[in-house]
Design a protein around this motif. Structure first.
Motif, PDB file in Angstrom:
ATOM      1  N   PHE A  22       0.836  -1.199   0.000  1.00 16.01           N
ATOM      2  CA  PHE A  22       0.000   0.000   0.000  1.00 16.01           C
ATOM      3  C   PHE A  22       0.874   1.253   0.000  1.00 16.01           C
ATOM      4  O   PHE A  22       0.657   2.185  -0.778  1.00 16.01           O
ATOM      5  CB  PHE A  22      -0.916  -0.027   1.215  1.00 16.01           C
ATOM      6  CG  PHE A  22      -1.597   1.277   1.501  1.00 16.01           C
ATOM      7  CD1 PHE A  22      -2.531   1.798   0.618  1.00 16.01           C
ATOM      8  CD2 PHE A  22      -1.318   1.973   2.668  1.00 16.01           C
ATOM      9  CE1 PHE A  22      -3.160   2.993   0.886  1.00 16.01           C
ATOM     10  CE2 PHE A  22      -1.943   3.173   2.937  1.00 16.01           C
ATOM     11  CZ  PHE A  22      -2.868   3.683   2.046  1.00 16.01           C
ATOM     12  N   PRO A  62     -10.189  -2.221   6.334  1.00 13.92           N
ATOM     13  CA  PRO A  62      -9.371  -2.801   5.261  1.00 13.92           C
ATOM     14  C   PRO A  62      -8.972  -1.741   4.236  1.00 13.92           C
ATOM     15  O   PRO A  62      -9.730  -0.816   3.957  1.00 13.92           O
ATOM     16  CB  PRO A  62     -10.300  -3.833   4.613  1.00 13.92           C
ATOM     17  CG  PRO A  62     -11.388  -4.064   5.565  1.00 13.92           C
ATOM     18  CD  PRO A  62     -11.524  -2.845   6.396  1.00 13.92           C
ATOM     19  N   ILE A  63      -7.763  -1.885   3.693  1.00 14.51           N
ATOM     20  CA  ILE A  63      -7.270  -0.981   2.664  1.00 14.51           C
ATOM     21  C   ILE A  63      -7.135  -1.767   1.368  1.00 14.51           C
ATOM     22  O   ILE A  63      -6.522  -2.836   1.352  1.00 14.51           O
ATOM     23  CB  ILE A  63      -5.910  -0.395   3.067  1.00 14.51           C
ATOM     24  CG1 ILE A  63      -6.095   0.529   4.256  1.00 14.51           C
ATOM     25  CG2 ILE A  63      -5.267   0.344   1.911  1.00 14.51           C
ATOM     26  CD1 ILE A  63      -4.811   0.971   4.864  1.00 14.51           C
ATOM     27  N   ALA A  64      -7.710  -1.238   0.299  1.00 13.89           N
ATOM     28  CA  ALA A  64      -7.710  -1.984  -0.961  1.00 13.89           C
ATOM     29  C   ALA A  64      -6.384  -1.815  -1.690  1.00 13.89           C
ATOM     30  O   ALA A  64      -5.839  -0.715  -1.759  1.00 13.89           O
ATOM     31  CB  ALA A  64      -8.851  -1.496  -1.842  1.00 13.89           C
ATOM     32  N   THR A 109      -5.164  -3.182  -5.379  1.00 11.37           N
ATOM     33  CA  THR A 109      -5.697  -3.974  -6.478  1.00 11.37           C
ATOM     34  C   THR A 109      -4.686  -4.222  -7.590  1.00 11.37           C
ATOM     35  O   THR A 109      -5.004  -4.876  -8.563  1.00 11.37           O
ATOM     36  CB  THR A 109      -6.920  -3.263  -7.095  1.00 11.37           C
ATOM     37  OG1 THR A 109      -6.550  -1.904  -7.329  1.00 11.37           O
ATOM     38  CG2 THR A 109      -8.099  -3.321  -6.174  1.00 11.37           C
ATOM     39  N   ARG A 142      -7.077 -11.655  -2.342  1.00 10.72           N
ATOM     40  CA  ARG A 142      -8.012 -10.896  -1.517  1.00 10.72           C
ATOM     41  C   ARG A 142      -8.127  -9.442  -1.910  1.00 10.72           C
ATOM     42  O   ARG A 142      -9.190  -8.848  -1.818  1.00 10.72           O
ATOM     43  CB  ARG A 142      -7.602 -10.974  -0.046  1.00 10.72           C
ATOM     44  CG  ARG A 142      -8.184 -12.164   0.643  1.00 10.72           C
ATOM     45  CD  ARG A 142      -7.865 -12.163   2.115  1.00 10.72           C
ATOM     46  NE  ARG A 142      -8.001 -10.848   2.748  1.00 10.72           N
ATOM     47  CZ  ARG A 142      -7.921 -10.662   4.055  1.00 10.72           C
ATOM     48  NH1 ARG A 142      -7.704 -11.675   4.834  1.00 10.72           N
ATOM     49  NH2 ARG A 142      -8.036  -9.455   4.563  1.00 10.72           N
ATOM     50  N   SER A 176      -7.088  -6.771  -0.366  1.00 13.21           N
ATOM     51  CA  SER A 176      -7.143  -5.742   0.670  1.00 13.21           C
ATOM     52  C   SER A 176      -6.391  -6.238   1.902  1.00 13.21           C
ATOM     53  O   SER A 176      -6.209  -7.433   2.093  1.00 13.21           O
ATOM     54  CB  SER A 176      -8.583  -5.413   1.045  1.00 13.21           C
ATOM     55  OG  SER A 176      -9.139  -6.463   1.767  1.00 13.21           O
ATOM     56  N   ASP A 209      -5.903  -5.645   6.253  1.00 10.95           N
ATOM     57  CA  ASP A 209      -6.370  -5.026   7.492  1.00 10.95           C
ATOM     58  C   ASP A 209      -5.499  -5.544   8.645  1.00 10.95           C
ATOM     59  O   ASP A 209      -4.670  -6.427   8.428  1.00 10.95           O
ATOM     60  CB  ASP A 209      -7.867  -5.322   7.706  1.00 10.95           C
ATOM     61  CG  ASP A 209      -8.156  -6.802   7.776  1.00 10.95           C
ATOM     62  OD1 ASP A 209      -7.460  -7.498   8.518  1.00 10.95           O
ATOM     63  OD2 ASP A 209      -9.076  -7.267   7.082  1.00 10.95           O
TER      64      ASP A 209
END
Lengths: 346, 298
Positions: free
Chosen positions: B51, B118-120, B122, B212, B214, B216
């Motif tokens: 992230f 949760p942080i996406a 992708t 998944r 994401s 967390d």
């Protein structure tokens, strides 16, 4: 003295120690009853429920030196069984309309319900214990962790019985601060009596040297199983006390956060002694209230602090790591409270 | 037939993920007897680093992958240095509880410093696309996962058998004192073990992330719990046992998914762990447990 014909020196010393710890508990209880506000009463009640849990942990984890992480699940089982038995039929018709096996068609007296809850928890603990007590230390810990996950997933999945993530409401609130005081004093005597009983001594011996204990004729699996089941009874009582005071329960409090909290309490105090269990519970319970206050972002000396979610978890973790690094046997180590007093007198 | 192949591949890819993590746990355990509960947080650290790299530097997936692997290795080595060195020679339960505490601290730090939600992420989805091989629909992610795990295990075997560090590590799992007497630095052996363990966790992190999408604070918990169970199943501290346990657990899990009716979906874990418990009744120390000497070895 005729009493000494029946109990050993250590057991007599255990009675003195239990008495001292009980005085401490009753003093805290009386203080809060006479001077405390309503929310403080709730904090002390919660601390005493956690004390029951920590004592239950100490009985198995402390004496057998096997880390157990499934205790909150057994507390949950006790709480839910009691709740299902005791909740009036009218409320269950609303909250559990689809309950199987006619679970919503009867309601029992609180005492009978509590007895059934303890019996069922102990029975389940016995069945699981048959496996857990045979595993090596680490295997037992991992299986106990898996057990916690299993029980939690059942609570969440069978919404027709346990209501899952929603609150199970309508439990008669039959307990108050006096009841928990009486129960926790009894629990201290029982936990200490077990520690000094011949089973407790055998179990502690097997924790220090399994092969040695076995060669002296200790049936290690059997004494572990006894401690495991006895511990589960403590946990069931804790769950019941929780449900009977709050009147509503849900699956969430019987999961990881609670496991972390109670394990930290036992480790800080020292898991080998009952004194340690009491000390750790009181220290962390009241210490955490301060941390929780900081967590909400209060204004201190005119400075507005930021909101710090997760601070209490970090503090618990730090307590565990620091205790393990500098004094792995906890504050009390191997010394019970009355031994401490004896040392001072000399 | 399609269905069967599909499920076998499912089992292999689940098993591969568990085997990667279980190997990481087993390497550390075999050398210093530490049950590393903080392994899951290393995976989460890898996830959060993805992230960070995506939002601060670049979204290039290869940079992200390499970055996450590096962070996982560094995090693992750093944890050893800071938290586990003081308890290196303590008994197993002390180490276990320390790791437990470390895991709590890290989880709550993620919660406090990043976000409880949760942080996406992708940009790894590209790893996962359906292809048709000989008339059977399969997902590339599963192929990548199985193949990567196979390569990682082969490389690890070569490393352990041929390199001097590998030999020192294998010797350390038998008798650490003796290895130190031979003039090999204990700190280095342990650090390499943690680095390898972190690297394996990083690999697993990439695949979990690609599936998944994401991250967390409790991201690593479930996979690592499975890896622990795999370790116990195979025999704690045995590397072949960890691999066997991982794949066996994957197979049991997929078997349960196939056999259980839809309405019992939420109870899958309960059934899987139940079967594992039954296997443990048969072999309490795990299937490939090394013969343990319980008596004093002074």
């Amino acid at each position: 003295m005729s009493l000494s014909a029946y109990i050993s020196r250590d057991q007599r010393s255990g009675l003195v120690g239990s008495l001292l710890l009980s005085c401490l508990l009753i003093a805290v209880g009386l203080l809060v009853v006479y001077f405390g506000q309503r929310y403080q009463l709730r904090i002390v009640y919660a601390a005493y429920v956690n004390l029951l849990v920590v004592l239950g942990l100490q009985v198995f984890m402390g004496n057998a030196n096997i880390t157990n992480l499934s205790h909150s699940a057994f507390m949950g089982i006790g709480a839910y069984v009691a709740a299902i038995c005791v909740t009036p039929v009218k409320i269950k018709a609303i909250s559990l309309p689809q309950a199987p096996w006619g679970l919503n068609a009867f309601a029992l007296d609180p005492w009978v319900s509590a007895f059934i809850a303890i019996a069922i928890t102990a029975l389940l603990a016995w069945l699981v214990g048959l496996i857990i007590t045979r595993l090596s230390g680490i295997g037992a810990t991992i299986v106990s962790l898996a057990l916690l996950v299993i029980v939690h997933s059942i609570f969440l999945h069978r919404t027709d019985i346990f209501k899952g993530k929603q609150a199970f409401f309508g439990i008669p609130q039959v307990f108050d601060i006096n009841s928990i005081l009486i129960i926790s004093v009894c629990a201290i005597f029982v936990a200490r009596a077990f520690r000094e009983s011949h089973w407790g001594i055998q179990l502690r011996a097997s924790a220090d040297d399994e092969v040695g204990a076995r060669s002296m004729g200790v049936n290690v699996y059997r004494v572990r199983l006894i401690a495991w089941v006895l511990g589960s009874v403590f946990l069931a009582v804790a769950g019941i006390s929780y449900a009977y005071f709050l009147g509503t329960i849900s699956a969430r409090p019987f999961y990881f956060t609670h496991v972390f909290l109670t394990v930290a309490m036992l480790i800080l105090g020292g898991m080998r002694t009952v004194t340690g269990a009491v000390l750790g519970t009181l220290l962390i319970s009241f210490g955490l209230e301060g941390v929780r206050y900081l967590e909400t972002g209060p204004e201190l000396l005119g400075i507005k602090l930021p909101e710090l979610l997760g601070l209490s978890g970090i503090m618990l973790g730090v307590v565990i790591v620091v205790t393990m690094a500098f004094r792995s046997s906890g504050i009390t180590g191997n010394t019970e409270i009355e031994q401490l007093f004896n040392r001072w007198r000399r | 037939m399609d269905y069967a192949i599909q499920q076998v591949l499912n089992a292999l890819s689940f098993g591969a993920e568990y085997a990667l993590l279980a190997l990481g746990l087993a390497i550390v355990f075999s050398i210093m007897g530490l049950v590393n509960f903080a392994h899951g947080e290393i995976i989460a650290a890898g996830g959060y680093s993805m992230f960070a790299i995506t939002s601060l530097l670049t979204g290039n997936p290869f940079v992200v992958i390499v970055g996450a692997l590096l962070v996982a290795v560094l995090a693992s080595v750093l944890l050893e240095r800071v938290a586990f060195r003081p308890v290196r020679y303590a008994d197993a339960s002390t180490g276990l509880l320390t790791a437990f505490g470390v895991s709590m601290i890290l989880q709550n730090l993620f919660l406090l410093l990043v976000s409880p939600r949760p942080i996406a992420i992708t940009n790894l989805y590209f790893l996962n696309w359906p292809i048709e091989v000989a008339g059977v629909q399969i997902s590339t992610l599963q192929v990548f996962e199985t193949v990567t795990t196979a390569i990682a295990i082969c490389l690890l075997v070569v490393f352990l058998k041929k390199s001097s560090f590998g030999i020192a590590m294998r010797a350390a799992s038998l008798d650490f004192e003796m290895v130190r007497l031979m003039g090999i630095r204990a700190n280095r052996v342990v650090a390499v073990a943690f680095a390898v363990s972190g690297l394996l966790a990083g690999l697993a992190c990439i695949f979990i992330m690609a599936r998944r999408g994401s991250v967390d604070p409790t991201f690593g918990f479930n996979p690592v719990l499975k890896a622990f169970v795999a370790c116990v199943l195979g025999g704690f501290g045995s590397l072949p046992g960890a691999v066997l346990g991982g794949f066996l657990l994957g197979a049991i899990e997929v078997g349960m998914l196939v056999l259980l009716p839809q309405s019992y979906g939420g109870m899958k874990e309960a059934f899987v762990f139940g079967i594992v418990a039954l296997i443990l009744v048969w072999r309490p120390d795990g299937i490939l447990s090394p013969a343990v000497e319980k008596g004093d070895k002074l």
